[in-house]
Design a protein around this motif. Structure first.
Motif, PDB file in Angstrom:
ATOM      1  N   PRO A 133      79.785  48.919  56.391  1.00 26.08           N
ATOM      2  CA  PRO A 133      80.589  48.951  57.612  1.00 26.08           C
ATOM      3  C   PRO A 133      81.358  50.256  57.814  1.00 26.08           C
ATOM      4  O   PRO A 133      82.041  50.745  56.918  1.00 26.08           O
ATOM      5  CB  PRO A 133      81.567  47.795  57.400  1.00 26.08           C
ATOM      6  N   GLN A 134      81.227  50.799  58.995  1.00 29.85           N
ATOM      7  CA  GLN A 134      82.104  51.874  59.456  1.00 29.85           C
ATOM      8  C   GLN A 134      83.269  51.218  60.214  1.00 29.85           C
ATOM      9  O   GLN A 134      83.037  50.349  61.054  1.00 29.85           O
ATOM     10  CB  GLN A 134      81.388  52.809  60.419  1.00 29.85           C
ATOM     11  N   LEU A 135      84.481  51.644  59.933  1.00 23.71           N
ATOM     12  CA  LEU A 135      85.651  51.089  60.609  1.00 23.71           C
ATOM     13  C   LEU A 135      86.427  52.216  61.294  1.00 23.71           C
ATOM     14  O   LEU A 135      87.500  52.624  60.834  1.00 23.71           O
ATOM     15  CB  LEU A 135      86.547  50.355  59.604  1.00 23.71           C
ATOM     16  N   PRO A 136      85.912  52.741  62.396  1.00 24.54           N
ATOM     17  CA  PRO A 136      86.568  53.884  63.054  1.00 24.54           C
ATOM     18  C   PRO A 136      87.939  53.561  63.601  1.00 24.54           C
ATOM     19  O   PRO A 136      88.779  54.455  63.728  1.00 24.54           O
ATOM     20  CB  PRO A 136      85.592  54.246  64.184  1.00 24.54           C
ATOM     21  N   GLY A 137      88.190  52.282  63.908  1.00 23.54           N
ATOM     22  CA  GLY A 137      89.511  51.902  64.402  1.00 23.54           C
ATOM     23  C   GLY A 137      90.562  51.934  63.319  1.00 23.54           C
ATOM     24  O   GLY A 137      91.763  52.075  63.603  1.00 23.54           O
ATOM     25  N   LYS A 138      90.149  51.811  62.073  1.00 20.33           N
ATOM     26  CA  LYS A 138      91.076  51.870  60.942  1.00 20.33           C
ATOM     27  C   LYS A 138      91.262  53.298  60.443  1.00 20.33           C
ATOM     28  O   LYS A 138      92.374  53.711  60.107  1.00 20.33           O
ATOM     29  CB  LYS A 138      90.562  50.992  59.797  1.00 20.33           C
ATOM     30  N   MET A 139      90.168  54.036  60.413  1.00 21.56           N
ATOM     31  CA  MET A 139      90.191  55.376  59.831  1.00 21.56           C
ATOM     32  C   MET A 139      89.530  56.362  60.784  1.00 21.56           C
ATOM     33  O   MET A 139      88.311  56.311  60.979  1.00 21.56           O
ATOM     34  CB  MET A 139      89.460  55.388  58.490  1.00 21.56           C
ATOM     35  N   PRO A 140      90.296  57.269  61.382  1.00 25.23           N
ATOM     36  CA  PRO A 140      89.703  58.268  62.285  1.00 25.23           C
ATOM     37  C   PRO A 140      88.602  59.081  61.622  1.00 25.23           C
ATOM     38  O   PRO A 140      87.680  59.547  62.302  1.00 25.23           O
ATOM     39  CB  PRO A 140      90.893  59.149  62.668  1.00 25.23           C
ATOM     40  N   GLU A 141      88.684  59.240  60.302  1.00 24.37           N
ATOM     41  CA  GLU A 141      87.654  60.003  59.594  1.00 24.37           C
ATOM     42  C   GLU A 141      86.286  59.338  59.668  1.00 24.37           C
ATOM     43  O   GLU A 141      85.272  59.970  59.357  1.00 24.37           O
ATOM     44  CB  GLU A 141      88.051  60.176  58.113  1.00 24.37           C
ATOM     45  N   GLN A 142      86.249  58.056  60.058  1.00 21.49           N
ATOM     46  CA  GLN A 142      84.980  57.363  60.200  1.00 21.49           C
ATOM     47  C   GLN A 142      84.472  57.379  61.638  1.00 21.49           C
ATOM     48  O   GLN A 142      83.537  56.655  61.979  1.00 21.49           O
ATOM     49  CB  GLN A 142      85.107  55.917  59.690  1.00 21.49           C
ATOM     50  N   GLY A 143      85.066  58.207  62.465  1.00 26.37           N
ATOM     51  CA  GLY A 143      84.596  58.361  63.830  1.00 26.37           C
ATOM     52  C   GLY A 143      83.224  59.000  63.876  1.00 26.37           C
ATOM     53  O   GLY A 143      82.815  59.732  62.964  1.00 26.37           O
ATOM     54  N   PHE A 144      82.503  58.763  64.953  1.00 28.69           N
ATOM     55  CA  PHE A 144      81.105  59.174  65.070  1.00 28.69           C
ATOM     56  C   PHE A 144      80.924  60.673  64.864  1.00 28.69           C
ATOM     57  O   PHE A 144      79.983  61.108  64.189  1.00 28.69           O
ATOM     58  CB  PHE A 144      80.571  58.769  66.451  1.00 28.69           C
ATOM     59  N   VAL A 145      81.814  61.487  65.427  1.00 30.89           N
ATOM     60  CA  VAL A 145      81.616  62.933  65.392  1.00 30.89           C
ATOM     61  C   VAL A 145      82.022  63.536  64.055  1.00 30.89           C
ATOM     62  O   VAL A 145      81.344  64.415  63.522  1.00 30.89           O
ATOM     63  CB  VAL A 145      82.383  63.612  66.549  1.00 30.89           C
ATOM     64  N   VAL A 146      83.107  63.052  63.472  1.00 30.39           N
ATOM     65  CA  VAL A 146      83.674  63.742  62.314  1.00 30.39           C
ATOM     66  C   VAL A 146      83.189  63.224  60.968  1.00 30.39           C
ATOM     67  O   VAL A 146      83.277  63.937  59.965  1.00 30.39           O
ATOM     68  CB  VAL A 146      85.226  63.683  62.335  1.00 30.39           C
ATOM     69  N   GLN A 147      82.668  62.010  60.916  1.00 27.35           N
ATOM     70  CA  GLN A 147      82.414  61.384  59.618  1.00 27.35           C
ATOM     71  C   GLN A 147      81.480  62.192  58.728  1.00 27.35           C
ATOM     72  O   GLN A 147      81.733  62.349  57.530  1.00 27.35           O
ATOM     73  CB  GLN A 147      81.860  59.975  59.818  1.00 27.35           C
ATOM     74  N   TYR A 148      80.408  62.711  59.281  1.00 28.66           N
ATOM     75  CA  TYR A 148      79.383  63.356  58.465  1.00 28.66           C
ATOM     76  C   TYR A 148      79.468  64.882  58.476  1.00 28.66           C
ATOM     77  O   TYR A 148      78.559  65.546  57.968  1.00 28.66           O
ATOM     78  CB  TYR A 148      78.003  62.900  58.920  1.00 28.66           C
ATOM     79  N   VAL A 149      80.538  65.422  59.032  1.00 24.23           N
ATOM     80  CA  VAL A 149      80.719  66.878  58.978  1.00 24.23           C
ATOM     81  C   VAL A 149      81.901  67.244  58.088  1.00 24.23           C
ATOM     82  O   VAL A 149      82.400  68.371  58.145  1.00 24.23           O
ATOM     83  CB  VAL A 149      80.885  67.490  60.387  1.00 24.23           C
ATOM     84  N   GLN A 150      82.335  66.312  57.250  1.00 28.45           N
ATOM     85  CA  GLN A 150      83.459  66.591  56.348  1.00 28.45           C
ATOM     86  C   GLN A 150      83.218  67.807  55.466  1.00 28.45           C
ATOM     87  O   GLN A 150      84.146  68.595  55.231  1.00 28.45           O
ATOM     88  CB  GLN A 150      83.749  65.345  55.489  1.00 28.45           C
ATOM     89  N   PRO A 151      82.006  68.049  54.948  1.00 29.37           N
ATOM     90  CA  PRO A 151      81.787  69.266  54.144  1.00 29.37           C
ATOM     91  C   PRO A 151      82.060  70.544  54.931  1.00 29.37           C
ATOM     92  O   PRO A 151      82.578  71.530  54.371  1.00 29.37           O
ATOM     93  CB  PRO A 151      80.320  69.170  53.731  1.00 29.37           C
ATOM     94  N   LEU A 152      81.727  70.560  56.215  1.00 27.91           N
ATOM     95  CA  LEU A 152      81.977  71.752  57.032  1.00 27.91           C
ATOM     96  C   LEU A 152      83.473  71.956  57.265  1.00 27.91           C
ATOM     97  O   LEU A 152      83.934  73.091  57.380  1.00 27.91           O
ATOM     98  CB  LEU A 152      81.248  71.636  58.372  1.00 27.91           C
ATOM     99  N   ILE A 153      84.191  70.857  57.321  1.00 27.40           N
ATOM    100  CA  ILE A 153      85.650  70.963  57.445  1.00 27.40           C
ATOM    101  C   ILE A 153      86.250  71.467  56.134  1.00 27.40           C
ATOM    102  O   ILE A 153      87.126  72.344  56.126  1.00 27.40           O
ATOM    103  CB  ILE A 153      86.246  69.597  57.841  1.00 27.40           C
ATOM    104  N   LYS A 154      85.760  70.950  55.012  1.00 28.03           N
ATOM    105  CA  LYS A 154      86.247  71.389  53.698  1.00 28.03           C
ATOM    106  C   LYS A 154      86.036  72.891  53.504  1.00 28.03           C
ATOM    107  O   LYS A 154      86.895  73.603  52.975  1.00 28.03           O
ATOM    108  CB  LYS A 154      85.517  70.644  52.581  1.00 28.03           C
ATOM    109  N   LEU A 155      84.876  73.368  53.910  1.00 30.85           N
ATOM    110  CA  LEU A 155      84.532  74.777  53.706  1.00 30.85           C
ATOM    111  C   LEU A 155      85.204  75.706  54.705  1.00 30.85           C
ATOM    112  O   LEU A 155      85.212  76.926  54.522  1.00 30.85           O
ATOM    113  CB  LEU A 155      83.014  74.966  53.800  1.00 30.85           C
ATOM    114  N   GLY A 156      85.758  75.160  55.774  1.00 27.82           N
ATOM    115  CA  GLY A 156      86.358  75.986  56.807  1.00 27.82           C
ATOM    116  C   GLY A 156      85.384  76.444  57.866  1.00 27.82           C
ATOM    117  O   GLY A 156      85.722  77.289  58.703  1.00 27.82           O
ATOM    118  N   VAL A 157      84.160  75.906  57.837  1.00 28.83           N
ATOM    119  CA  VAL A 157      83.202  76.223  58.893  1.00 28.83           C
ATOM    120  C   VAL A 157      83.678  75.636  60.218  1.00 28.83           C
ATOM    121  O   VAL A 157      83.505  76.233  61.287  1.00 28.83           O
ATOM    122  CB  VAL A 157      81.804  75.676  58.538  1.00 28.83           C
ATOM    123  N   LEU A 158      84.280  74.468  60.130  1.00 29.92           N
ATOM    124  CA  LEU A 158      84.868  73.808  61.292  1.00 29.92           C
ATOM    125  C   LEU A 158      86.376  73.741  61.136  1.00 29.92           C
ATOM    126  O   LEU A 158      86.889  73.531  60.032  1.00 29.92           O
ATOM    127  CB  LEU A 158      84.328  72.383  61.448  1.00 29.92           C
TER     128      LEU A 158
END
Length: 355
Positions: A38-63
């Protein structure tokens, strides 16, 4: 051997709950054979459709991220060139089996809390599971949401698109590997609803070739992991896009967009003859579901099946090739409506089993 038994069901992924175990209970009750995490985007914004799978790019500073806005490619930063080089170095290291690079792309933290709970409690909640289903956001849809520094969708810029697709591909591979630890077949859906924009007058520079190539890159890596791959689009699209890809399951909204699929019956027949499956999203993910029952859904399906038979499809082949799903995710719906939708899916499967 047919990897998918008839009259099975799964979900698209998102649920509106605030508690992962409550979400697991609903999935276990209604989709015991092919559960999804289960994805629970209402509980955790990090599980939103756009941001969930680009976390590595955020970590690296690409985004860069300035909530509540979507991420933006950080090309104006002074160290942008070095950041891009670091991403590709990490990507190549991952592809070569480097454990440190795998940690860089790891599915962890709030973004993947649902996956963590699912795997930790799997044997307790899903003793009759025949396979497990995961999901990842599609490259076209995410690529149209994430912009460059000028506000232009990154999917239109070759370098940015390549970075995004490779990030999503690695995330998909890691998800498949995590689910494979449960010892069952794995099915991953690539959720890419924006495929309906191909050919639209509002997106004349968006090409079928670019969208297909992005999907193909992810599909190939998942197949190398031994996973089955589905592509979900919850709008009317040119289904030949998916018929021509090596995709194992095509997931569509059969409640609102069946006519478009029926008009491409010839291509559908060829797809099914090659062993393709259909995720038949005939349970609406809206208030319309309150007006439906399992019986009314099956009446509609019988009509659809008859229509396809008129167009040359063998109804028996069709029924053997379906996995039942809601028409889309339920993450933005009220909890009671989402529960009703899942119960409709289970009710349809039960009535088909009794036929």
């Amino acid at each position: 051997m047919n990897w998918l038994k008839p009259n099975r069901a799964t979900g698209l992924g998102s649920l509106p709950h605030q508690d992962e175990l409550m979400a697991l209970k609903i999935i276990a009750k209604t989709m015991p054979h092919w559960p999804h995490w289960p994805q629970l985007p209402g509980k955790m914004p990090e599980q939103g459709f756009v941001v969930q799978y680009v976390q590595p790019l955020i970590k690296l500073g690409v985004l860069t991220v300035t909530p509540p806005k979507d991420p933006v490619f950080a090309r104006l930063d002074s160290g942008w060139a070095d950041t891009v080089v670091e991403f590709y170095e990490q990507y190549m290291a991952f592809m070569n089996g480097d454990a440190g690079a795998e940690q860089m792309f790891a599915l962890d933290g709030a973004a993947f809390a649902g996956l963590e709970v699912f795997t930790a409690h799997f044997s307790q909640y899903f003793p009759h599971a025949e396979g497990v289903k995961g999901h990842i956001s599609g490259p076209l849809t995410v690529g149209l949401q994430i912009k460059d520094e000028r506000g232009r969708a990154c999917f239109y810029e070759e370098t940015l698109r390549d970075i995004l697709v490779k990030c999503l591909a690695v995330q998909a591979v890691l998800e498949a590997r995590r689910l494979k630890t449960l010892g069952l077949p794995v099915l991953i859906f690539i959720d890419d609803p924006s495929l309906f924009l191909i050919g639209a007058s509002t997106h004349i520079t968006l090409t079928k070739e670019a969208a297909s190539a992005a999907l193909a890159e992810i599909i190939e890596l998942l197949h190398q992991e031994g996973a089955k791959v589905g592509v979900h689009a919850c709008a009317g699209i040119d289904w030949s896009i998916l018929f021509e890809l090596p995709v194992d399951v095509i997931s569509f909204d059969a409640y609102h967009y069946f006519t478009g699929m029926a008009l491409q019956a010839k291509g559908l027949a060829g797809y099914l003859e090659q062993g393709g499956k259909l995720a038949w999203g005939l349970i609406p993910t809206s208030g319309e579901a309150w007006q439906e029952t399992p019986e009314s859904i099956l009446t509609r399906f019988d009509e659809q099946s008859a229509e396809l038979a008129k167009r040359g499809l063998n109804p028996a082949v069709l029924r053997q090739s379906i996995i039942w799903t809601p028409s889309c995710g339920t993450g933005a719906l009220p909890v009671d409506l989402a529960a009703h939708i899942y119960s409709l899916v289970a009710g349809v499967v039960a009535r088909l089993d009794s036929r």
